[in-house]
Design a protein around this motif. Structure first.
Motif, PDB file in Angstrom:
ATOM      1  N   LEU A 136     -10.984  12.950  -3.667  1.00  0.00           N
ATOM      2  CA  LEU A 136      -9.843  12.223  -4.088  1.00  0.00           C
ATOM      3  C   LEU A 136      -9.437  12.630  -5.572  1.00  0.00           C
ATOM      4  CD1 LEU A 136     -10.787   8.444  -2.911  1.00  0.00           C
ATOM      5  CD2 LEU A 136      -9.395  10.132  -1.760  1.00  0.00           C
ATOM      6  N   PRO A 137      -8.058  12.730  -5.693  1.00  0.00           N
ATOM      7  CA  PRO A 137      -7.424  13.270  -6.967  1.00  0.00           C
ATOM      8  C   PRO A 137      -7.512  12.309  -8.043  1.00  0.00           C
ATOM      9  CG  PRO A 137      -5.711  12.731  -5.609  1.00  0.00           C
ATOM     10  CD  PRO A 137      -6.993  12.266  -4.775  1.00  0.00           C
ATOM     11  N   PHE A 138      -8.541  11.245  -8.291  1.00  0.00           N
ATOM     12  CA  PHE A 138      -8.548  10.400  -9.335  1.00  0.00           C
ATOM     13  C   PHE A 138      -9.968   9.631  -9.444  1.00  0.00           C
ATOM     14  CE2 PHE A 138      -6.431   8.502  -5.408  1.00  0.00           C
ATOM     15  CZ  PHE A 138      -7.596   7.751  -4.777  1.00  0.00           C
ATOM     16  N   SER A 139     -10.123   8.838 -10.446  1.00  0.00           N
ATOM     17  CA  SER A 139     -11.357   8.231 -10.754  1.00  0.00           C
ATOM     18  C   SER A 139     -11.164   6.826 -10.221  1.00  0.00           C
ATOM     19  CB  SER A 139     -11.852   8.405 -12.212  1.00  0.00           C
ATOM     20  OG  SER A 139     -12.092   9.742 -12.404  1.00  0.00           O
ATOM     21  N   GLY A 140     -12.045   5.935 -10.121  1.00  0.00           N
ATOM     22  CA  GLY A 140     -11.863   4.455  -9.938  1.00  0.00           C
ATOM     23  C   GLY A 140     -11.352   4.235  -8.547  1.00  0.00           C
ATOM     24  N   GLU A 141     -11.102   3.160  -8.163  1.00  0.00           N
ATOM     25  CA  GLU A 141     -10.597   2.567  -6.846  1.00  0.00           C
ATOM     26  C   GLU A 141      -8.844   2.600  -6.905  1.00  0.00           C
ATOM     27  OE1 GLU A 141     -12.379  -0.368  -3.763  1.00  0.00           O
ATOM     28  OE2 GLU A 141     -11.153  -1.503  -5.020  1.00  0.00           O
ATOM     29  N   TRP A 142      -8.458   3.186  -5.930  1.00  0.00           N
ATOM     30  CA  TRP A 142      -6.918   2.963  -5.787  1.00  0.00           C
ATOM     31  C   TRP A 142      -6.593   2.377  -4.253  1.00  0.00           C
ATOM     32  CZ3 TRP A 142      -3.099   5.985  -9.035  1.00  0.00           C
ATOM     33  CH2 TRP A 142      -3.827   6.495 -10.142  1.00  0.00           C
ATOM     34  N   THR A 143      -5.285   2.345  -4.143  1.00  0.00           N
ATOM     35  CA  THR A 143      -4.978   1.626  -2.758  1.00  0.00           C
ATOM     36  C   THR A 143      -3.871   2.514  -2.107  1.00  0.00           C
ATOM     37  OG1 THR A 143      -5.645  -0.618  -3.640  1.00  0.00           O
ATOM     38  CG2 THR A 143      -4.066  -0.408  -1.359  1.00  0.00           C
ATOM     39  N   ILE A 144      -3.819   2.727  -0.885  1.00  0.00           N
ATOM     40  CA  ILE A 144      -2.938   3.490   0.060  1.00  0.00           C
ATOM     41  C   ILE A 144      -1.973   2.587   0.179  1.00  0.00           C
ATOM     42  CG2 ILE A 144      -2.650   4.779   2.067  1.00  0.00           C
ATOM     43  CD1 ILE A 144      -4.460   6.343   0.226  1.00  0.00           C
ATOM     44  N   VAL A 145      -0.773   2.779  -0.139  1.00  0.00           N
ATOM     45  CA  VAL A 145       0.405   2.043   0.249  1.00  0.00           C
ATOM     46  C   VAL A 145       1.266   2.610   1.463  1.00  0.00           C
ATOM     47  CG1 VAL A 145       2.846   1.477  -0.593  1.00  0.00           C
ATOM     48  CG2 VAL A 145       0.882   1.474  -2.306  1.00  0.00           C
ATOM     49  N   TRP A 146       1.204   3.946   1.443  1.00  0.00           N
ATOM     50  CA  TRP A 146       1.735   4.781   2.657  1.00  0.00           C
ATOM     51  C   TRP A 146       0.675   5.748   3.014  1.00  0.00           C
ATOM     52  CZ3 TRP A 146       5.498   2.280   5.222  1.00  0.00           C
ATOM     53  CH2 TRP A 146       6.390   1.495   4.375  1.00  0.00           C
ATOM     54  N   GLY A 147       0.438   5.776   4.398  1.00  0.00           N
ATOM     55  CA  GLY A 147      -0.523   6.580   5.009  1.00  0.00           C
ATOM     56  C   GLY A 147      -0.913   6.377   6.121  1.00  0.00           C
ATOM     57  N   GLY A 148      -1.056   7.244   6.945  1.00  0.00           N
ATOM     58  CA  GLY A 148      -1.525   7.085   8.616  1.00  0.00           C
ATOM     59  C   GLY A 148      -0.532   8.140   9.395  1.00  0.00           C
ATOM     60  N   ASP A 149      -0.613   7.772  10.773  1.00  0.00           N
ATOM     61  CA  ASP A 149      -0.045   8.799  11.513  1.00  0.00           C
ATOM     62  C   ASP A 149       1.418   7.896  12.198  1.00  0.00           C
ATOM     63  OD1 ASP A 149      -1.729  10.784  11.032  1.00  0.00           O
ATOM     64  OD2 ASP A 149      -3.095   9.778  13.053  1.00  0.00           O
ATOM     65  N   THR A 150       1.571   6.742  12.097  1.00  0.00           N
ATOM     66  CA  THR A 150       2.510   5.916  12.635  1.00  0.00           C
ATOM     67  C   THR A 150       3.566   5.622  11.463  1.00  0.00           C
ATOM     68  OG1 THR A 150       1.749   3.730  12.263  1.00  0.00           O
ATOM     69  CG2 THR A 150       1.078   4.819  14.260  1.00  0.00           C
ATOM     70  N   LYS A 151       4.981   5.416  12.037  1.00  0.00           N
ATOM     71  CA  LYS A 151       6.136   5.075  10.971  1.00  0.00           C
ATOM     72  C   LYS A 151       5.895   3.702  10.327  1.00  0.00           C
ATOM     73  CE  LYS A 151      10.958   5.519  10.615  1.00  0.00           C
ATOM     74  NZ  LYS A 151      12.165   5.810  11.286  1.00  0.00           N
ATOM     75  N   LYS A 152       5.073   2.940  11.020  1.00  0.00           N
ATOM     76  CA  LYS A 152       4.815   1.769  10.450  1.00  0.00           C
ATOM     77  C   LYS A 152       3.993   1.629   9.374  1.00  0.00           C
ATOM     78  CE  LYS A 152       3.261  -3.325  11.584  1.00  0.00           C
ATOM     79  NZ  LYS A 152       2.647  -4.112  12.538  1.00  0.00           N
ATOM     80  N   GLN A 153       2.772   2.376   9.336  1.00  0.00           N
ATOM     81  CA  GLN A 153       1.721   2.725   8.376  1.00  0.00           C
ATOM     82  C   GLN A 153       2.395   4.009   7.074  1.00  0.00           C
ATOM     83  OE1 GLN A 153      -1.131   4.623  10.982  1.00  0.00           O
ATOM     84  NE2 GLN A 153      -2.412   2.897  10.450  1.00  0.00           N
TER      85      GLN A 153
END
Length: 320
Positions: A136-153
């Motif tokens: 992962l390109p960072f330290s610490g914990e981050w949250t995925i806002v947009w990611g996945g295979d569907t348009k909803k995700q």
């Protein structure tokens, strides 16, 4: 590109031409380009065959061509690629984009087929996923806002180059990405955090100097904002967008090692708040690239250890 025209009024015949541009196609395509750049749409209409004129009357032809001009601008460079059935395919640089202009010419040197689409390079390697082991390109914990295979995700799925992209932020226990009232970039937890190289590679593009936006205000002029692209040994192009202005630490042509600081997270480009946009594509040029699905080697996801995992929306992730 919203102005896409397909007019086909012929029977397709395979292997009709060699892959060398004929004088007839060279002449007609050059006349099309010259008249288009001068906005002489009547003259282009006069290049049409009788059948094409019937299918695309003058008013409709003008509407299409003027719309294309408004959207893409003038043609700045055009190169013959090959013949496909009866069409000559031309890789065409417009002022505001790269497109494929495909022209079919009849025996009387009249245009009887016309197709304008986004350019795709069939010679580029097709890759379904990354081969390179990535952190992962960072330290610490981050949250995925947009990611996945569907348009909803993941709203990126409709974009060919960015179809597997991630937008990533830092959130607190309440799920908020900022403190205070979020009116300043400094209120956002991700703003100014170090962004790291996920693997060894070579920096092939750096864009810096673009101002960070006020939160909630987008900059549509240069959508990625401050940018770094790293090329891996497996010909994968790692694309980072929205760095903080003047924070990028690397230069084009520089070799980087996994974990090396690339710059700081910012809010530049088409960005409403400080975050990382990260995706992988199969060539440097985003206009013709195809996105590659991204898997990270070893990471923690929502408190659980994962290997070879591609995060999805709402995942909380950090390096193992």
């Amino acid at each position: 590109m919203k102005y896409v025209l397909t007019i086909t009024l012929l029977l397709f015949m395979n292997n009709l031409f060699s892959q060398t541009e004929t004088e007839k196609y060279r002449s007609v395509s050059q006349m099309f380009e010259d008249n288009y750049n001068k906005e002489k749409y009547d003259s282009i209409f006069n290049l049409f065959s009788r059948e094409l004129k019937a299918a695309l009357p003058l008013d409709k032809a003008k509407e299409f061509l003027s719309g294309l001009y408004a959207d893409a601008g003038k043609i700045t460079n055009r190169k013959f690629q090959k013949y496909k059935q009866t069409y000559g395919l031309y890789k065409t640089n417009f002022e505001r984009g790269l497109y494929s202009v495909n022209i079919s010419v009849d025996e009387e040197s009249k245009i009887n087929g016309l197709l304008v689409t986004a350019f795709t390079d069939e010679s580029l390697p097709a890759m379904k996923r990354n081969k390179t082991l990535l952190k992962l390109p960072f330290s610490g914990e981050w949250t995925i806002v947009w990611g996945g295979d569907t348009k909803k995700q993941n709203y990126h799925v409709d974009n060919k180059a960015q179809q597997n992209a991630f937008d990533i932020i830092i959130t607190d226990k309440e799920g908020k990405s900022y403190k205070n009232n979020g009116s300043k970039n400094e209120d956002f937890y991700a703003f100014g955090k170090e962004l790291l190289a996920p693997c060894n590679g070579i920096v092939v593009l750096v864009v810096d100097g673009i101002k960070d936006n006020q939160p909630g205000v987008l900059n549509p002029i240069y959508i990625p904002g401050n940018t770094v692209i790293i090329k891996t040994t497996n010909e994968e192009y790692l694309f980072f967008a929205h760095f903080k202005q003047n924070s990028i630490k690397v230069k084009e042509g520089q070799k980087v090692n996994q974990g090396q600081v690339l710059g700081l997270c910012g809010n530049s480009g088409n960005s409403s708040e400080a975050h990382i946009h990260f995706h992988i594509q199969n060539t440097e040029d985003m206009n013709i690239a195809t996105g590659i699905k991204c898997y990270f080697d070893k990471l923690m996801v929502n408190g659980n250890y994962k290997e070879d995992y591609s995060p999805v929306q709402n995942d909380k992730i950090k390096n193992k």
